[in-house]
Every structure is written in C-alpha cells, then in structure tokens.
Write an enzyme that holds these catalytic residues in place. Sequence first.
Site, mmCIF file in Angstrom:
data_model
loop_
_atom_site.group_PDB
_atom_site.id
_atom_site.type_symbol
_atom_site.label_atom_id
_atom_site.label_comp_id
_atom_site.label_asym_id
_atom_site.label_seq_id
_atom_site.Cartn_x
_atom_site.Cartn_y
_atom_site.Cartn_z
ATOM 1 N N ASP A 98 34.081 34.259 14.598
ATOM 2 C CA ASP A 98 33.733 34.471 15.999
ATOM 3 C C ASP A 98 32.606 33.507 16.330
ATOM 4 O OD1 ASP A 98 33.349 35.815 18.553
ATOM 5 O OD2 ASP A 98 34.275 37.558 17.595
ATOM 6 N N ASP A 199 33.639 33.216 21.989
ATOM 7 C CA ASP A 199 33.170 34.328 22.793
ATOM 8 C C ASP A 199 32.695 33.913 24.191
ATOM 9 O OD1 ASP A 199 32.234 37.248 22.572
ATOM 10 O OD2 ASP A 199 30.428 36.248 23.284
ATOM 11 N N GLU A 256 37.953 33.235 24.576
ATOM 12 C CA GLU A 256 37.880 34.467 25.371
ATOM 13 C C GLU A 256 37.455 34.038 26.770
ATOM 14 O OE1 GLU A 256 35.665 38.790 25.595
ATOM 15 O OE2 GLU A 256 34.532 36.945 25.396
ATOM 16 N N HIS A 328 38.067 44.840 20.103
ATOM 17 C CA HIS A 328 36.821 45.604 19.916
ATOM 18 C C HIS A 328 36.114 45.915 21.238
ATOM 19 C CE1 HIS A 328 35.618 41.528 20.540
ATOM 20 N NE2 HIS A 328 34.373 41.914 20.706
ATOM 21 N N ASP A 329 36.592 45.348 22.339
ATOM 22 C CA ASP A 329 35.995 45.620 23.656
ATOM 23 C C ASP A 329 36.853 46.555 24.492
ATOM 24 O OD1 ASP A 329 33.903 43.845 23.252
ATOM 25 O OD2 ASP A 329 34.943 42.168 24.197
HETATM 26 O O1 TEU Z 1 32.934 39.822 25.588
HETATM 27 C C1 TEU Z 1 32.693 39.280 26.855
HETATM 28 C C2 TEU Z 1 32.594 40.392 27.789
HETATM 29 O O2 TEU Z 1 31.852 41.328 27.628
HETATM 30 C C3 TEU Z 1 33.469 40.381 28.886
HETATM 31 O O3 TEU Z 1 34.348 41.468 28.804
HETATM 32 C C4 TEU Z 1 32.718 40.399 30.148
HETATM 33 O O4 TEU Z 1 32.259 41.694 30.395
HETATM 34 C C5 TEU Z 1 33.644 39.878 31.169
HETATM 35 O O5 TEU Z 1 33.454 38.505 31.201
HETATM 36 C C6 TEU Z 1 33.487 40.466 32.522
HETATM 37 O O6 TEU Z 1 34.542 40.027 33.321
HETATM 38 C C7 TEU Z 1 32.358 39.225 24.495
HETATM 39 C C8 TEU Z 1 32.511 40.098 23.272
HETATM 40 O O7 TEU Z 1 33.877 40.296 23.017
HETATM 41 C C9 TEU Z 1 31.755 41.366 23.462
HETATM 42 O O8 TEU Z 1 31.919 42.250 22.392
HETATM 43 C C10 TEU Z 1 30.310 41.004 23.630
HETATM 44 O O9 TEU Z 1 29.583 42.164 23.941
HETATM 45 C C11 TEU Z 1 30.096 39.977 24.738
HETATM 46 O O10 TEU Z 1 31.003 38.901 24.669
HETATM 47 C C12 TEU Z 1 28.736 39.363 24.602
HETATM 48 O O11 TEU Z 1 28.702 38.529 23.491
#
Ligand code: TEU
Length: 561
Positions: A98, A199, A256, A328-329
């Site tokens: 990651d 990320d 992502e 995981h989110d």
């Molecule tokens: O996720 C990014 C994230 O939180 C997105 O879902 C964000 O809220 C979105 O852009 C809103 O539209 C990553 C990781 O997967 C997550 O676990 C972390 O908490 C986050 O980044 C911060 O590193």
Amino acid sequence: MSRKQWNDKVVYQIYPKSFLDTNGDGIGDLRGIISKLDYLKDLGIDMIWLSPIYKSPFVDQGYDIADYYAIAEEFGTMEEFDKLLAEAKKRDIQIIMDLVINHCSDQHEWFQKALADPEGEYADYFFFREGKDGNPPNNYRSYFGGSCWEPVPGTNKYYFHMFAKEQPDLNWENPKLRQELYDMINWWLEKGVAGFRIDAIINIKKDPTFPDFEPDGADGLTGCWRMVESVDGVGDLLEDLKKHTFQKYDAFTVGEVFNMRDEELAEFIGEDGHFSTIFDFCAHNLSDGEHGWYDAPPLNFQRWREAIVNSQLEIQNCGYEANIIENHDEPRGVSRFLPEYARTPAGAKMLGTVSILLRGIPFIYQGQEIGMQNAVWNSIEEYDDISTKDQYRIAREAGLSEKEALEVCGRMSRDNARTPVQWDAGEHAGFTEGTPWIKVNPNYKEINVTDQENDPDSVLNYYRRLIAVRKSPEYKEVFASGKFVPVFENTESVMAFYRVDAHKRILLAANFGKETTTLKLEYPMKKVILSNQGSVNIDTSEHAGNTLTLRSCEVVVLDCE
Ligand code: TEU
Ligand code: CA
C-alpha cells in the site's frame, strides 16, 4: 507488466492487523500471513495487496506512516517481510504494498522537523499557510470531520490535512519532496515488490490558492473533495510519478481514485495510463449520503445493476478496472448488496460469482471467500475506526437518537470489514490466543474457514472452484479479455451478462430475487461451467424453447454456442 501479464490475475487484499496473530498480542502479524500462504495459493491467488505495514502510530490504522522504510513493530521485522516476499515467490505469488503518499504521519521526521522550524525547508514538504483573522485559511472540511487546517504551535500558521489532523498532506509541488518519495518507492521495488495499491492518490493535487467554496453542512464548512474536483493538473504529477518509478520496474499499480472526471478515464487506465488499473467503486458510491452515512440512500437492486452495467460498458472502451465487493473501508458485501433473505451461503456465492467474472481484475478481501458479514455493534465504544466515530457524531448532531446513530454505523462502518478473520470455531475464532484488538464477529461459530474446509459445498470451496474456472486454460482468455455484454436487463431481479471473444460466449445469470424466475435463452447451451445450487434447470423441449429456470439466489455460468 503489460496488460497481458496482469489482466488474468486474481488479487487478495490482506488487512494485516486482522488477519492472523501468531504471538498472542491480539494483533495480526507478518508471521501469520506467511503461515497462510499455502491457503491463499490453494484458493488460486496470484497477488497479495498488503494494507500498510509501515511504522505508524496507527491513528488511521497504518494509513498514517511515520517511517516509509520500517516495518511496524506490531507486525514484525524487515527480516520477516523479506521472508514473506521469498515464501510468496516460491509459490508464484506476487506482493504489492500500500502506497500512502498523499500524506504521512505527524510523527514522521519530516513533519517533526517542519514543526521545529516552520520557516525552514521541511515546512515546504507540507502546506503551511497563514490564518485569516484568527481563523483557518479556508473553509474545507476534512474527510474525517472538522477543518482541514490545524494550528502550527507558536505561529499564526496552520497546516493542511485532508484526513485526520495526524495525517498532514505532503506538498507535491516541491520537487525535493517528490524525489524523496520516488527514492522510497524505488527502494521497495528493488526489494522485489511487484507494485502498489496507491492510496487516496487523486488528492495530491492542491489548488495553491485554496479558494473557499459554498458551505454544504451545518458546520459551515465544505467538503475538501470540492477542491479535488475543481483543480486541474493531477495528471502531470501522476505522469511524473510513473516515469520516475513504476515504469522503470514494469510495476503493477492500482490507484484508489475517487472524484475523477469521467472524461479522464483513458488518461488513468488507457494503454499508457497513469496506472495499470483503478478500482471500480461505482456500486459503493451508490451509498454516498449528502451529509454522511446517516443520509445514505438505501441500496436498490436495479440501481446497483445499472451502475455496474454502465461502468463495465464505459471501462471496456479503454482499459480494465479492479472489481471489489468490499475492502477495509467498506462494509461486508454480503450484508450490503444482498437483501436479508439472500445473506446465506447461496447468496454469498452468487455475489462472488458476479464480482469475479465481471470484466476486470478481481480483488478478494480477506474473509470474503468464506462469506463474512457485518458484525453487530452494541455501543460506539466498540469501534476503533476514526471515521466511524466522526460519522456517529455527525448523525447525532443531525438529530438521530443514539440507537439510530448506532444502526447507521452498524450498516456503514469501516470496522465491519476489520473484525478478525474467522479461522475456526474456537476461542476468538482462532485469530489470536490473546485478546483481539477489535471484537470478533460473534457469528464465527457458523462462519469460519475450518468448518468450510470440511464442507465441499461451502462458500470457500465454491470460491476455489470459481477462481479455478476463471483461470482454467479453457476459459482464461475470455474471462481475462472478453467483452462484457449485458442481457436480460428488463428482467426484474436478474443480473446477467455475456463474456464474449472470438472463440467463446459465456453467459452468467443470477437471480437476486426472492421468487423463482425464468429466462428465455438466446443461444443454445453447450456446457454448464458453474452453478451454485446443484443441477441447472434448462428446458429445451419444443414448447419451452430454451428456458432457464433460476431459483432464488441461484447463479449459473454457461458456455453457449
Ligand atoms: O481511503 C481514502 C478515503 O478515505 C476515501 O474513501 C475518501 O473518504 C474519499 O475520497 C471520499 O470521497 C484511503 C484508505 O483506504 C483509508 O483506509 C484511509 O483512511 C484513507 O485513505 C487515508 O489514508
Ligand atoms: Ca501479533
């Protein structure tokens, strides 16, 4: 890796903290992962994505990195990581890390140096800006709630963070910072990792003027994603990144990416795109609430099907995306995308079949292969996740009762996917001999790996067959590269599509409804490739024509003429 080298791969995401603990401290570790490589090989996995394992204070579970060159003590040592790489390689499994480079931890040396000298060179690794009349420089709300700006002690400045205040954003306009990151990325690639899951990467481009936007919530702030959507030029940064790192090593990269402009898809995943691929979040975005989880629209089968169909049709014009049910989110897919009557082994198999056989690269999240579900949460104290706590607060402030706010979090919490993997029916589901860092889902006695190993009909054994089909010499090509063609779109409750190339036409048909349904097949069936409920019912008698009957939660995959 060229497309041909990765578009037939199956990837498995490990969230190390919750995978398997081998030393009784209640936290999963690298040795736990090493001990399960055979299990993953057996499942048919080609590549593992490790959620962050770097040194971190774990304010956001390792997505706040304090040292990019060190392994978190909780997880093990660099020697153990090297062993993991070597053991994976023996089994022909690749490892991707990651890569969290939009921000780091406030404990990172760079940030500590920046705080120590707010006028010095390290301050320019971040965004330090003067406040406006004793207020933050602008009105952005961070993804985890509250202002994006935090005071720099002893100054009239603030630093910028789009996530938690312990996750200061890195200044990608600074070439020195970029070079530090590139060196680090190349160091891991030299070590032998095959690539990265990257990320929150679209957030790296900031508008240096940080303009205010119209407030969109009761707090008078505005979501910081508005800047992401309005600013130009992220592509230049992403190309610079690619050129100095991934490209030189032929690395596999999966971004992502939220908030991308639709017309930029080809720039992201086309032949010379910024990344090998990006995740398709189209189904997950359906539950974006206007103000938070509490006003997330309920899931509706038709909207879900339409989102996936449209997304598939769009993507195949230029590249491949990575398909997920959960990560995981996100809450567990079985609990989220299936109606209550379908949250069964049959339903889990049906949902898995759709996800794995769509066009794109299937990613399986740990525990998905046994049909793990959301947990039942009894109080806000049971959660660890920073985002869940924020969403709970938002829901309460919007007037929801404690019970209602808990219900919302129970549905949407990121911790739903972070409960320990359920290995067996013993204490703590066999995850640890100590006290797990987060609760184990109490349903582990019904849903666990060991029981499913022994049941030929289990979700686990079905996933093995499913992945084997996808990778079989006979069907590999059509599943990897074949076109996606939707069908039976007017049939309520049925998700169906063909995967087609010059040699094959495969039909997948799944009945998400409660009642039995029938479909008039357009092409004669040559062979049943897969089914989740035993015998397949096709009536080819003259009066029936060529009719497929699907029971509730039945999925079939047919090789057609
Ligand atoms: O996720 C990014 C994230 O939180 C997105 O879902 C964000 O809220 C979105 O852009 C809103 O539209 C990553 C990781 O997967 C997550 O676990 C972390 O908490 C986050 O980044 C911060 O590193
Ligand atoms: Ca441990």
